[in-house]
Design a protein around this motif. Structure first.
Motif, PDB file in Angstrom:
ATOM      1  N   THR A   1     -30.025 -95.825  63.533  1.00 12.49           N
ATOM      2  CA  THR A   1     -30.405 -94.698  62.684  1.00 12.49           C
ATOM      3  C   THR A   1     -29.271 -94.365  61.730  1.00 12.49           C
ATOM      4  O   THR A   1     -28.108 -94.278  62.149  1.00 12.49           O
ATOM      5  CB  THR A   1     -30.757 -93.454  63.523  1.00 12.49           C
TER       6      THR A   1
ATOM      7  N   LYS B   1     -35.492 -91.446  68.064  1.00 11.69           N
ATOM      8  CA  LYS B   1     -35.554 -91.889  69.458  1.00 11.69           C
ATOM      9  C   LYS B   1     -36.118 -93.308  69.572  1.00 11.69           C
ATOM     10  O   LYS B   1     -35.740 -94.054  70.464  1.00 11.69           O
ATOM     11  CB  LYS B   1     -36.422 -90.925  70.273  1.00 11.69           C
TER      12      LYS B   1
ATOM     13  N   ASP C   1     -32.804 -85.830  59.157  1.00 17.70           N
ATOM     14  CA  ASP C   1     -32.948 -85.006  60.360  1.00 17.70           C
ATOM     15  C   ASP C   1     -32.590 -85.833  61.599  1.00 17.70           C
ATOM     16  O   ASP C   1     -33.343 -86.736  61.977  1.00 17.70           O
ATOM     17  CB  ASP C   1     -34.381 -84.484  60.468  1.00 17.70           C
ATOM     18  N   PRO C   2     -31.465 -85.543  62.255  1.00 11.79           N
ATOM     19  CA  PRO C   2     -31.103 -86.316  63.457  1.00 11.79           C
ATOM     20  C   PRO C   2     -32.024 -86.057  64.639  1.00 11.79           C
ATOM     21  O   PRO C   2     -32.001 -86.798  65.613  1.00 11.79           O
ATOM     22  CB  PRO C   2     -29.673 -85.849  63.751  1.00 11.79           C
ATOM     23  N   GLY C   3     -32.857 -85.031  64.551  1.00 14.11           N
ATOM     24  CA  GLY C   3     -33.779 -84.734  65.640  1.00 14.11           C
ATOM     25  C   GLY C   3     -35.183 -85.239  65.405  1.00 14.11           C
ATOM     26  O   GLY C   3     -36.090 -84.926  66.179  1.00 14.11           O
ATOM     27  N   ALA C   4     -35.382 -86.041  64.366  1.00 14.42           N
ATOM     28  CA  ALA C   4     -36.710 -86.570  64.066  1.00 14.42           C
ATOM     29  C   ALA C   4     -37.153 -87.533  65.165  1.00 14.42           C
ATOM     30  O   ALA C   4     -36.340 -88.262  65.733  1.00 14.42           O
ATOM     31  CB  ALA C   4     -36.703 -87.278  62.711  1.00 14.42           C
ATOM     32  N   PRO C   5     -38.451 -87.555  65.491  1.00 13.68           N
ATOM     33  CA  PRO C   5     -38.933 -88.454  66.557  1.00 13.68           C
ATOM     34  C   PRO C   5     -38.625 -89.926  66.302  1.00 13.68           C
ATOM     35  O   PRO C   5     -38.447 -90.686  67.245  1.00 13.68           O
ATOM     36  CB  PRO C   5     -40.450 -88.190  66.570  1.00 13.68           C
TER      37      PRO C   5
ATOM     38  N   SER D   1     -40.565 -89.295  59.433  1.00 12.93           N
ATOM     39  CA  SER D   1     -40.181 -88.450  60.575  1.00 12.93           C
ATOM     40  C   SER D   1     -40.565 -89.086  61.895  1.00 12.93           C
ATOM     41  O   SER D   1     -39.859 -88.970  62.892  1.00 12.93           O
ATOM     42  CB  SER D   1     -40.822 -87.066  60.442  1.00 12.93           C
TER      43      SER D   1
END
Length: 375
Positions: free
Chosen positions: A344, A339, A332-336, A311
């Protein structure tokens, strides 16, 4: 009674692809300035040229490149030469190996690139002859090298012995008059006047400069045929599993999203990569503590870091901050980690690993068949 708060219709906005104005929270319009004005003010300003005076003196930096790039240690050596240079002093950089970047932001005024003398080849006599040619042409006041195991530290010490000039190794502090090195088992600092040849320890200088250099590329002088006293037998290959994570160039790391460690290890073998892990994976007993990467584990500086099912907690990101390329596989496309990653893949870790193992095997088989047909 307080009046209700209303949105300012003249606040900063952006114009979308269909011509519609979109108000962006956090952006403030000052005296009716438009969004374009706000965006323009936020763009980084171009850095000024360090000097416009024609150089009459020179500082010289010698460093090996790695895969077409100079590492942070080499960049610090160049920055040091530029910071200590007077307005009439130019910065000459000699790169041993390929180099494909713009030298101006590094602070280099002139740069010579020797493509066929990279870190993987050991030709000390030829390196010395090349440096001697530049010494004769430019007569630099000071010579800077990163004190590392990539070959620069060895070259710097050979220059010290051959030139019989004043010099210092493992320099951790420096200014225009003095240098300092660690003394008495690290309990004291020993200071001395600035010598001609300086071998810098990592972290001695901030490589983020407020100026740029001229960045002129120059030809490499001819040195003739040098008779080598050493025979280069090449690099001895090592198994990725035997390499310490701090020294690994390619790492495949497991996180909580990896359920089959056997599959991950098979993927690492197919890619000739070392195996690492996040703290969660280690705490779950999937991999030993020696494989943990992060603030409470090991800090790595791999060229490629493959994060599978991780993550990206803050502590883990601290451990991979020096990695050049980060590839993340996560559902999860919103995982830290997304960024931080340069690439990804939003997918299930197990399915992706199996598919990649198959694809790598197919690519190698096709390459072998192609090689056999050419033979």
């Amino acid at each position: 009674m307080n009046p209700p708060k209303r949105i300012d219709p003249r606040r900063a906005y952006r114009v979308g692809p269909q011509g519609l104005r979109r108000i962006v929270l956090g952006e403030i319009s000052v005296n009716g300035t438009t969004s374009a004005t706000v965006e323009a003010s936020r763009r980084p300003k171009a850095k000024p040229l360090r000097t416009t005076i024609q150089p009459t003196k020179w500082h010289m930096v010698v460093a090996h490149s790695y895969r077409g790039r100079l590492d942070d240690h080499a960049r610090e050596a160049i920055a040091c030469a530029a910071i200590l240079a007077e307005p009439d002093t130019g910065v000459l950089v000699v790169v041993l190996g390929t180099f494909q970047e713009d030298p101006s932001p590094l602070g280099a005024d002139r740069i010579a690139i020797v493509d066929d003398l990279d870190w993987s080849r050991y030709e000390p006599v030829r390196e010395e002859a090349l440096v001697d040619a530049f010494l004769q042409d430019y007569c630099p006041e000071h010579i800077f090298l990163p004190d590392n195991s990539l070959g620069d530290g060895d070259l710097g010490r050979r220059l010290l012995a051959k030139q019989q000039s004043s010099g210092a190794t493992h320099v951790i502090e420096i200014d225009r008059k003095h240098i300092a090195i660690v003394w008495s088992s690290g309990n004291r600092l020993a200071c001395a006047p600035l010598p001609r040849i300086v071998l810098l320890d990592p972290g001695a200088v901030d490589a983020n400069l407020p100026f740029v250099g001229a960045g002129e590329k120059i030809a490499v002088p001819s040195t003739g045929l040098a008779s080598e006293r050493c025979v280069d037998l090449g690099l001895a290959p090592s198994k990725p599993s035997e390499i310490a994570l701090e020294e690994a160039d390619f790492i495949v790391s497991a996180g909580n999203g990896v359920h089959s460690i056997a599959t991950l290890e098979e993927l690492a073998r197919s890619l000739d990569a070392a195996v690492g892990a996040s703290r969660v994976a280690v705490d779950d007993g999937k991999l030993p503590r020696s494989k943990q990467i992060g603030a409470s584990g090991k800090t790595v500086s791999a060229t490629t870091y493959f994060a599978v099912g991780i993550s990206g907690a803050v502590q883990h990101l601290q451990g991979i901050k020096s990695c050049r390329h980060v590839i993340a596989v996560n559902r999860d496309p919103g995982a830290p980690i997304v960024k931080r990653a340069d690439l990804t893949v939003i997918a299930d870790a197990e399915e992706f690993m199996q598919a990649l193992i198959t694809r790598v095997a197919q690519a190698r088989e096709q390459s072998e068949l192609k090689g056999d047909s050419n033979g």
